[in-house]
Design an enzyme around this catalytic site. Structure first.
Site, mmCIF file in Angstrom:
data_model
loop_
_atom_site.group_PDB
_atom_site.id
_atom_site.type_symbol
_atom_site.label_atom_id
_atom_site.label_comp_id
_atom_site.label_asym_id
_atom_site.label_seq_id
_atom_site.Cartn_x
_atom_site.Cartn_y
_atom_site.Cartn_z
ATOM 1 N N ASP A 1 1.525 78.699 44.266
ATOM 2 C CA ASP A 1 0.375 79.377 43.843
ATOM 3 C C ASP A 1 0.313 80.794 43.669
ATOM 4 O OD1 ASP A 1 -0.266 76.711 44.289
ATOM 5 O OD2 ASP A 1 -1.920 76.820 45.409
ATOM 6 N N GLU B 1 -1.888 72.235 57.389
ATOM 7 C CA GLU B 1 -1.130 72.559 56.374
ATOM 8 C C GLU B 1 -0.240 73.530 56.457
ATOM 9 O OE1 GLU B 1 -2.843 74.026 51.637
ATOM 10 O OE2 GLU B 1 -4.134 74.074 53.621
#
Length: 650
Positions: free
Chosen positions: A383, A618
């Site tokens: 990302d 996460e």
């Protein structure tokens, strides 16, 4: 469905009301929906059946089945209402409100307008269970039992109550025994029951998240404004997070199956087959599989459409590498399967190729973006990890090159099993990509002493709030926005990208480096440097010394891969460290020492956070070690189980 077997699934609900003064009614709603009519019979609460509602149905996929809602607590005399009708899934929550009614003061709460089975071929069944006057601290419970009826054999007893509890205890013991047989955590040093229970829970949640989706994806070719509906298909896959990411992610799934394959290789084989059913004629697989309206409801609009020129890391080669090393699933590696895998590989080799031979470039970066500090590379899976500040076709991406090295080697090994003539072609190409001298020419920076991307770049960028030009002189208020500004134009030129982090470690993580290479020694030393990646909690994603460490990418996007600790990348580093510790070389002892310290840090922190919050996360904060991002996240963060068991290549 096998006619000799019956599928049973039970949801047990247990609750306890707590009084805070006046008694407030409590209602619970459940619904069962299918896009086609499926309901054949509904038996509501009656004198003959005072505690059970039964629905019988049939679909092409499930054949005949029944659903029973069994009330275990009758002392509180719940109000039970059922409704069958035709609903659309995307408007079901809104439309059900029109089916509620009330009758004050006798019934000062909303209930479903009870009705019998309609003749209009309903596709939805609702049930509402209401406690009119909950008794403080008194338990109430009910079971929802799904049971296949495709067999002629009748069950002697429903899986509920004490019988269900006994079966659950038996299966838990069976699970624990199998878990120990596979992962052998009790043989590991400093591994107590608390840690083992954490590992069991983590694996269970990964396996429990394996889902089956059916529907169509929205797909667009380059330059296409209105997406096409992809073909109707089904996907069997694990998911990163059932609550936050309930869909298939291409690069996550390769990591998921490193653990799933240890537990049950047949599940992994099924998952692989489903994913490769997604191949289009060109060999492309969407990086996210979002099938149907229900799945799309949980996805931000900008991520729904899948673009056919965009890739994602081909991590299934990690899964297949493991299966090859352990001589498992050789029956999967038939010529048709290998040819499909090769078609996928060739799509990367054709569409993600770089500007010069033996280089590769992720597509999908936005060169015209004015709002991003560093235009994202979503296709890389990393990302907002910093790349060249000015995207061009001349970029060289180190991580993609390493993925392609691994992929070339795996294709060659697969063909060698069949003694296929293509074996040498792929193994020779893998050897070329593994050549350390060639790798150094393309990606080693003598100036920065690190492996890096290459492209049009400057570190002299920042986000600034500036006025937006007024649309007309009469506009009263001056609006502003935050955009990227280059503060030193003369520094924008082609160079290596000086952002040390996970990308810099890919030659280590994919084991491309020669064990005698002095570059390996440099990377090992850098791993332990706390001003770079080392923390007491694991390896951070981007060095503290980077100019973009911890920086927002836009006004609205906080840092994601700019410092946080990610378990999948730490797993790959640990796997590589163990590899270099075991093979002969001058740095094997150093690799072993770093391996032990990093593994200890990860385990200690993840267990601490789990005990504190009850969740696997996460990502983890590199300053505090605390969980960040979505949770529970038992996708690739569940690789901690393999780290605990030290299962990497076996």
């Amino acid at each position: 469905m096998n006619e000799k077997k019956k599928l049973i699934e039970v949801i047990a609900f247990n609750g306890r009301s707590r009084s805070v003064g006046s008694t407030i009614p409590i209602s619970l709603f459940f619904y069962f929906h299918h896009e086609h009519p499926w309901i054949k019979e509904v038996k509501s609460i009656s004198k003959q059946s005072p505690d059970t509602v039964t629905i019988r149905g049939q679909t092409n996929e499930l054949d005949k089945f029944s659903i029973k809602i069994h009330l275990n607590t009758l002392s509180q005399q719940p109000v039970v209402r059922t409704l069958t009708d035709v609903f659309r899934l995307d408007t079901i929550h809104r439309d059900i409100l029109t089916k509620l009614t009330s009758n004050p003061p006798k019934q000062p709460f909303f209930i479903l307008a009870d009705q019998t089975l309609k003749d209009s071929e309903p596709n939805t069944f609702f049930i509402q269970i209401t406690l009119r006057q909950p008794v403080a601290d008194e338990a109430f419970s009910f079971d929802i039992i799904y049971q296949s009826e495709s067999s002629d054999r009748e069950r002697e007893q429903d899986l509920t109550g004490l019988y269900f509890n006994d079966e659950l205890v038996r299966l838990q013991k069976q699970f624990d025994q199998r878990f120990e047989t596979i992962f052998q955590l009790k043989t590991k040093q400093n591994m107590d029951e608390t840690k083992i229970n954490f590992a069991r829970s983590t694996l269970s949640n990964l396996i429990g998240g394996i889902s089956y989706f059916t529907g169509q994806s929205l797909v667009a070719k380059p330059g296409q404004k209105t997406p096409d509906q992809y073909f109707t298909t089904s996907l069997y896959t694990a998911v990163p997070s059932r609550s936050f990411f309930p869909r298939g992610f291409l690069w996550d799934e390769g990591f998921h199956n490193l653990l799933i394959a240890r537990w049950n290789q047949n599940i992994t084989i099924d998952i692989l087959k489903h994913w490769f059913d997604m191949l289009n004629d060109n060999g492309w697989i969407p990086r996210e599989i979002i099938l149907g309206d229900e799945a799309r409801a949980r996805v931000p609009s900008e991520f729904i459409i899948q673009h056919t020129n965009n890739a994602n890391p081909p991590t299934f080669f990690l899964t297949i590498d493991y299966l090859l090393k352990t001589n498992q699933a050789n029956h999967l590696f038939t010529l048709p399967f290998i040819q499909r895998l090769e078609k996928w590989y060739q799509w990367y080799n054709r569409t993600q190729v770089g500007p010069t031979p033996f280089t590769f470039r992720w597509r999908g970066r936005n060169a015209s973006s004015i709002y991003e500090l560093n235009p994202k590379t979503l296709t890389s899976g990393l990302d907002d990890y910093p790349r060249a500040s000015h995207p061009t076709d001349s970029e060289r991406h180190l991580d993609l090159r390493c993925w392609m090295t691994l992929a070339s080697s795996i294709i060659g090994k697969l063909y060698s099993i069949l003694n296929n003539e293509k074996t040498n072609q792929y193994l020779a190409y893998a050897q070329l990509l593994s050549n350390n001298d060639l790798l150094d020419q393309l990606h080693w920076s003598d100036e920065y002493e690190m492996y890096a991307d290459y492209g049009l770049h400057t570190d002299y960028v920042q986000l600034e709030r500036v006025p937006i030009p007024k649309k007309s002189p009469s506009q009263q208020y001056q609006q502003t926005h935050i955009i990227r500004q280059v503060t030193k134009d003369s520094d924008v030129n082609f160079k290596y990208v000086k952002h040390f982090g996970y990308v810099s470690l890919f030659p280590l993580m994919t084991r491309v480096l020669n064990p005698h290479s002095n570059k390996l020694d440099k990377i090992l030393n850098d791993l332990k440097n706390s001003t770079l990646l080392w923390t007491p909690y694991g390896l951070r994603s981007l060095a503290r010394s980077s100019s973009l460490y911890g920086m927002r990418n836009t006004e609205h996007d906080p840092p994601y891969w700019r410092g946080a600790i990610w378990i999948n990348m730490n797993y790959m580093v640990l796997s590589a460290l163990q590899h270099y510790a075991k093979i002969s070389g001058p740095y094997s002892d150093k690799a072993q020492d770093i391996y032990k310290q990093l593994r200890t840090n990860l385990l200690k922190n993840m267990l601490r956070v789990y005990e504190k919050t009850g969740h696997v996360w996460e990502q983890y904060d590199d300053k505090t070690g605390n969980g960040k991002g979505s949770h529970p996240f038992t996708g690739w963060s569940s690789l901690i189980v393999l780290i605990m068991s030290e299962l990497y290549d076996e």
